[in-house]
Design an enzyme around this catalytic site. Sequence first.
Site, mmCIF file in Angstrom:
data_model
loop_
_atom_site.group_PDB
_atom_site.id
_atom_site.type_symbol
_atom_site.label_atom_id
_atom_site.label_comp_id
_atom_site.label_asym_id
_atom_site.label_seq_id
_atom_site.Cartn_x
_atom_site.Cartn_y
_atom_site.Cartn_z
ATOM 1 N N LYS A 127 64.783 97.164 64.712
ATOM 2 C CA LYS A 127 65.091 95.818 65.214
ATOM 3 C C LYS A 127 63.909 94.865 65.115
ATOM 4 C CE LYS A 127 66.135 96.762 69.276
ATOM 5 N NZ LYS A 127 65.364 96.523 70.447
ATOM 6 N N ARG A 149 64.099 105.956 77.408
ATOM 7 C CA ARG A 149 64.491 104.660 76.832
ATOM 8 C C ARG A 149 65.859 104.756 76.149
ATOM 9 N NH1 ARG A 149 59.459 103.865 74.111
ATOM 10 N NH2 ARG A 149 60.435 102.655 72.494
ATOM 11 N N ARG A 186 55.706 106.309 65.413
ATOM 12 C CA ARG A 186 55.166 104.961 65.582
ATOM 13 C C ARG A 186 53.883 104.940 66.402
ATOM 14 N NH1 ARG A 186 59.454 100.607 67.829
ATOM 15 N NH2 ARG A 186 58.910 101.588 69.796
ATOM 16 N N ARG A 201 69.334 92.825 77.509
ATOM 17 C CA ARG A 201 69.353 94.272 77.431
ATOM 18 C C ARG A 201 70.327 94.872 78.439
ATOM 19 N NH1 ARG A 201 64.419 95.519 74.961
ATOM 20 N NH2 ARG A 201 63.907 97.697 74.729
ATOM 21 N N ARG A 204 53.246 104.130 69.622
ATOM 22 C CA ARG A 204 52.976 103.174 70.684
ATOM 23 C C ARG A 204 52.802 103.943 71.985
ATOM 24 N NH1 ARG A 204 57.588 98.856 70.800
ATOM 25 N NH2 ARG A 204 58.189 99.883 72.740
#
Length: 184
Positions: free
Chosen positions: A14, A141, A128, A89, A130
């Site tokens: 996204k 999540r 990733r 969200r 993070r």
Amino acid sequence: MTRLIFLGPPGAGKGTQAKTLAAFLQIPHISTGDILRQAIQDQTNLGMQAQGFMDKGELVPDKLVEDMVKERLQQPDAITGWILDGFPRKVTQAEFLAELLTSLGQGGEKVINLDAPDESVITRLLGRGRKDDTEEVIRRRLEVYRDETAPLINYFTDRQKLLTVNGNQSQEEVFTDLKNIIAA
Ligand code: ADP
């Protein structure tokens, strides 16, 4: 005038796609996650209030993100359009946004649902690196996405705003599909 909301599970690509498309359309890319991470880095009040939630993979309270979005959409560069990434969200935030857009005279928004299967989003997130991309936080999540965010797919379908793009393809293919769908 293009107003787009990007919806999709964490790790569906996204952020990357929203950013690329915004640059292509020359409109601002407004990512609530990016704004919050910047606030944490700058150790602002907002950042300090948000950090604990983000570190655990929980949503930060509505009021914090809603105030942020309300302020951001009134900046001069947002008059010509925008891409919202990471907001709304949950249904309460979508209801807030609908009212906000009416009061700002900003309408005609479309929602792009960037769809991707669980296996591919987990692989992407783990790669990733993070701070909130540890396995436990990722799991949370995804749960929050399923419980709170996925209901927005029906919410926006009912309002005839939803467009779906397959996020489980190469970045170039996704981008091509995005350009085609918004031009249609
Ligand atoms: P991703 O899509 O990769 O999960 P984001 O950058 O969109 O990540 O969001 C990271 C975190 O920021 C979320 O897990 C949440 O804690 C917080 N956040 C971002 N947007 C919102 C929002 N609209 N409402 C509540 N929390 C949010």
